[in-house]
Motif scaffolding. Sequence first.
Motif, mmCIF file in Angstrom:
data_model
loop_
_atom_site.group_PDB
_atom_site.id
_atom_site.type_symbol
_atom_site.label_atom_id
_atom_site.label_comp_id
_atom_site.label_asym_id
_atom_site.label_seq_id
_atom_site.Cartn_x
_atom_site.Cartn_y
_atom_site.Cartn_z
ATOM 1 N N VAL A 1 0.854 -1.182 0.000
ATOM 2 C CA VAL A 1 0.000 0.000 0.000
ATOM 3 C C VAL A 1 0.893 1.236 0.000
ATOM 4 O O VAL A 1 1.530 1.556 1.003
ATOM 5 N N VAL A 2 0.940 1.937 -1.135
ATOM 6 C CA VAL A 2 1.798 3.109 -1.296
ATOM 7 C C VAL A 2 1.017 4.342 -0.867
ATOM 8 O O VAL A 2 0.080 4.769 -1.553
ATOM 9 N N ALA A 3 1.392 4.901 0.282
ATOM 10 C CA ALA A 3 0.688 6.059 0.825
ATOM 11 C C ALA A 3 1.576 7.285 0.920
ATOM 12 O O ALA A 3 1.117 8.406 0.719
ATOM 13 N N LEU B 1 2.433 9.944 -6.472
ATOM 14 C CA LEU B 1 3.340 10.920 -5.856
ATOM 15 C C LEU B 1 2.520 11.776 -4.897
ATOM 16 O O LEU B 1 1.322 11.999 -5.128
ATOM 17 N N PRO B 2 3.119 12.278 -3.823
ATOM 18 C CA PRO B 2 2.360 13.072 -2.845
ATOM 19 C C PRO B 2 1.893 14.400 -3.420
ATOM 20 O O PRO B 2 2.451 14.907 -4.395
ATOM 21 N N HIS B 3 0.872 14.959 -2.797
ATOM 22 C CA HIS B 3 0.350 16.255 -3.253
ATOM 23 C C HIS B 3 1.385 17.354 -3.073
ATOM 24 O O HIS B 3 1.528 18.224 -3.931
ATOM 25 N N LEU C 1 12.505 7.945 -5.263
ATOM 26 C CA LEU C 1 12.091 6.881 -4.363
ATOM 27 C C LEU C 1 10.942 6.074 -4.954
ATOM 28 O O LEU C 1 10.941 4.833 -4.896
ATOM 29 N N THR C 2 9.968 6.775 -5.518
ATOM 30 C CA THR C 2 8.797 6.087 -6.073
ATOM 31 C C THR C 2 9.193 5.212 -7.252
ATOM 32 O O THR C 2 8.760 4.057 -7.361
ATOM 33 N N ARG C 3 10.008 5.756 -8.127
ATOM 34 C CA ARG C 3 10.455 4.968 -9.274
ATOM 35 C C ARG C 3 11.207 3.715 -8.834
ATOM 36 O O ARG C 3 11.080 2.644 -9.438
ATOM 37 N N SER C 4 11.991 3.827 -7.754
ATOM 38 C CA SER C 4 12.803 2.695 -7.305
ATOM 39 C C SER C 4 11.943 1.518 -6.843
ATOM 40 O O SER C 4 12.388 0.370 -6.884
ATOM 41 N N LEU D 1 0.418 9.179 -14.801
ATOM 42 C CA LEU D 1 1.601 9.541 -14.028
ATOM 43 C C LEU D 1 2.453 8.305 -13.732
ATOM 44 O O LEU D 1 3.687 8.339 -13.844
ATOM 45 N N ALA D 2 1.818 7.203 -13.345
ATOM 46 C CA ALA D 2 2.559 5.985 -13.013
ATOM 47 C C ALA D 2 3.360 5.485 -14.202
ATOM 48 O O ALA D 2 4.492 4.997 -14.050
#
Length: 358
Positions: free
Chosen positions: A88-90, A121-123, A132-135, A153-154
């Motif tokens: 769960v990516v929060a 990605l965060p707001h 970090l998200t890409r990794s 976006l993803a």
Amino acid sequence: MGPAHPYKGGIAQYTTALAHELTATGHEVRLESWSHQYPKLLYPGQLTVREPELPPFPDTVRRLSWRRPDTWLACGRRLRGYDVVVLVVATPIQLPAYRGILAGLGRDRANRVVAQCHNVLPHERLAWDVRLTRSVLSRVDEVLVHSAEQAKLARTLTDRPVVLEHMAPVTVACGVPLVPTDEVFRRLLFFGIVRPYKGLDVLLRAMAAGPRDVSLRVAGEFWGGAEATRRLVGQLGLSSRVELRPGYVDAGDVPALFTDVDALVLPYRSVTASLNPFLAYAHGRPVIATRVGTVENDVRDGVDGVLCAPDNVPALAEALRRFYTHGEPERLRGGVCPADASPGWRAYCAAVLATASS
């Protein structure tokens, strides 16, 4: 793998609901959660609640700590025997832990891993969020998102399959009856955490420009404090019309917020998805909202709510005037129906599990 009780809020609620729904379809489910989710310095509000907001999931393990890499690896090793692992990516602060879990699963893992992104990605972004998200997204087998915008976006961050499935309804109002009334209270509700992207300041300016006999109740945590909002309320001459209730609202106190209001207002500048329309409908109240994320699909303009352009004070002021046209609050209230969660959850569980057969 995600937040659960005693952690509060929509993502913890959705994670818990997903575990229950997958179990109900006949699967063996374990919920891996946090003992320490992230540094308190990064979240200035209330982190946990005493009373569960949904029935807790019985097979929940709370061993993960953001500051203990050994717990990340151990979690991955515990999950090696499962067919599907859902991360769960929060928030990006948790992504190093997810890297550790992926390492614990092993290079030649037999299970499939889904990154369930509530926000890709965060707001409010920091310089290292994209990296970090890409990794993480580049190391999973599937990315699950909740809106077409988030899917687009993803795909800029990973070449792994991106699946779009709208969130199924979840409310903390289970068992709470609708509140039948024909009374028009001339009062609106803003509910939830107050952050810039939620657009409360836009709503306050629209209140000043819209109907002058309408009041507003604001209930929820204020990110960084309520002083800036209090100043804006005073500057706009709204002190007698705006009621501020700072602080997280416990689940048991939510129904009372809706008993004497005409509608819930969601003046978001941007959002991926929101469970708040379902919350309003569970309490028999229409929604005034902006056309962002999946909200414009959940709110039927002119049927059970009013929609307008985001981040636009004149448009929102006109939406308030439109809502309070003679007889309109009663008519829109009559169009409200609590959401049937079953079809949404069948589709959502299928999307989560689809990677197991791919």
